[in-house]
Design a protein around this motif. Sequence first.
Motif, PDB file in Angstrom:
ATOM      1  N   ARG A 288      89.181  47.406  29.591  1.00  0.00           N
ATOM      2  CA  ARG A 288      90.739  47.529  30.190  1.00  0.00           C
ATOM      3  C   ARG A 288      91.321  48.669  30.030  1.00  0.00           C
ATOM      4  N   THR A 289      91.306  49.004  28.508  1.00  0.00           N
ATOM      5  CA  THR A 289      92.401  50.130  28.300  1.00  0.00           C
ATOM      6  C   THR A 289      91.749  51.327  27.590  1.00  0.00           C
ATOM      7  N   ALA A 292      88.650  53.027  30.731  1.00  0.00           N
ATOM      8  CA  ALA A 292      88.565  51.771  31.442  1.00  0.00           C
ATOM      9  C   ALA A 292      87.406  51.784  32.639  1.00  0.00           C
ATOM     10  N   ASP A 309      91.087  41.964  24.711  1.00  0.00           N
ATOM     11  CA  ASP A 309      91.655  42.975  25.633  1.00  0.00           C
ATOM     12  C   ASP A 309      90.378  43.540  26.558  1.00  0.00           C
ATOM     13  N   SER A 341      93.701  51.697  38.423  1.00  0.00           N
ATOM     14  CA  SER A 341      94.247  51.777  37.022  1.00  0.00           C
ATOM     15  C   SER A 341      95.758  52.180  37.230  1.00  0.00           C
ATOM     16  N   GLY A 343      99.165  53.525  34.126  1.00  0.00           N
ATOM     17  CA  GLY A 343      99.476  53.981  32.689  1.00  0.00           C
ATOM     18  C   GLY A 343      99.213  55.596  32.563  1.00  0.00           C
ATOM     19  N   GLN A 346      97.323  56.407  28.769  1.00  0.00           N
ATOM     20  CA  GLN A 346      95.905  55.474  28.567  1.00  0.00           C
ATOM     21  C   GLN A 346      95.814  54.840  29.934  1.00  0.00           C
ATOM     22  N   HIS A 348      94.926  51.848  32.407  1.00  0.00           N
ATOM     23  CA  HIS A 348      94.695  50.455  31.887  1.00  0.00           C
ATOM     24  C   HIS A 348      94.366  49.794  33.516  1.00  0.00           C
ATOM     25  N   ASN A 350      93.189  45.843  35.444  1.00  0.00           N
ATOM     26  CA  ASN A 350      93.532  44.580  35.455  1.00  0.00           C
ATOM     27  C   ASN A 350      92.233  43.670  35.671  1.00  0.00           C
TER      28      ASN A 350
END
Length: 424
Positions: A288-289, A292, A309, A341, A343, A346, A348, A350
């Motif tokens: 996810r982070t 990604a 995560d 995504s 950020g 970084q 991110h 979901n």
Amino acid sequence: MDEQLTSGKLQHVRLGYLCRLQTGLTVDGTRELDGDVVTRPYLRVANVQAGHLNLDSVSNITVPRAMAKRSELRSGDVLMTEGGDLDKLGRGTVWRGELDGCLHQNHVFALRTNPERLDARYLAWVTQSGYGRSYFESTGTKTTNLASTNSSKILDFRIPLPELSEQLRIADFLDAETARIDLLLSKRRQMRDLMALRRERITEQVLGLEEGHSTRLVPLKYLARDVSVGIVVTPAKWYVDDGGVPALRGLNVQPGRILSESLIRISDKGHAENRKSRLNADDVVVVRTGQAGAAAVVPREFDGANCIDLIIVRLGNKLDPRYVTYVLNSDYAKGQVGLNSVGSIQAHFNVGAMKQLPIPAASRSEQAAKVAILDREIGSMDALSERLSAQDRLLTERRQALITAAVTGQLDVTTARPAHDRDF
């Protein structure tokens, strides 16, 4: 404190006796800019890399002329960064006057050597040697994500100091030898880049993801049994050093494979309180982070592990796990992840966006056939890429050992065979 220490025939001298350290500019938006001011390029930490400069993006700054004069770089200055990754602290890079009138940020130190005693190139090589790395990594101040050094620690560094003529011979030798190794590394990177392009082209052809292809795409949520997310926040009390339950994180997930390095463990209590994030063999986990979208199948040895995560895709009977990972690791899926995504530092991604991600619809038998073709067509390329990576590691180790041996007196560069007479 003595100026120098002697180890065998090679004296070690405190860097503060051999050069002057110049600090840089502090960026201050409230600074008064009336009067005699100048606008100049200035280097930030991002511009100073290990052994080289990255000048693709250099900022400008406007400051009073007198202030600029105190932070102006001169050709021959050795640049060192104050903070960053631990293995990059104190790595010297020689400034060769690439930009006229260039200034530097306060997080970048400029060391101006006494040219009668210390050659700038030699100093830069010493800082990149195993000897230099040991000093800066042991004296650096470490935090959770970063490390830092300071002017006192830099000036207290005791460097092996042969005669100036020998320093020049060592610097010339290392310039030539490392250039040869760097060229080999560059050629291998080019080969891997070409193989990656070929790999992606084959993947898109087999999966029907080429532009203009009429493949039917269906949101993942309609094909998978469930798409959920692992533990988002893990209380420190759950972490354990020994025993406990393995918990996968983004660090453990690379495209197509799970890594055991940097694996953490959580307590049985933490595991019990997070049943929904428990993993089953053949689940697909997605980062996810950070990186990604990177996806891999959960192997048998992690059946029953937990995760932190990560997006968990439980496939059911409509999807082949290898097929899903081939799709999710394709450039097509990376583009979809990038669009969804958030950020600035970084990326991110979901779980809601993952549920909506369209993937090529195919029967289980068709999926298995496509996986077999991909395994056959790109398996040899992946194996070759791994061999090239292993060779890169050996070349990098060779480079480091050569630098260390030369600057610590273990290698007599005057008798070393020329590069064209040797093979690696």
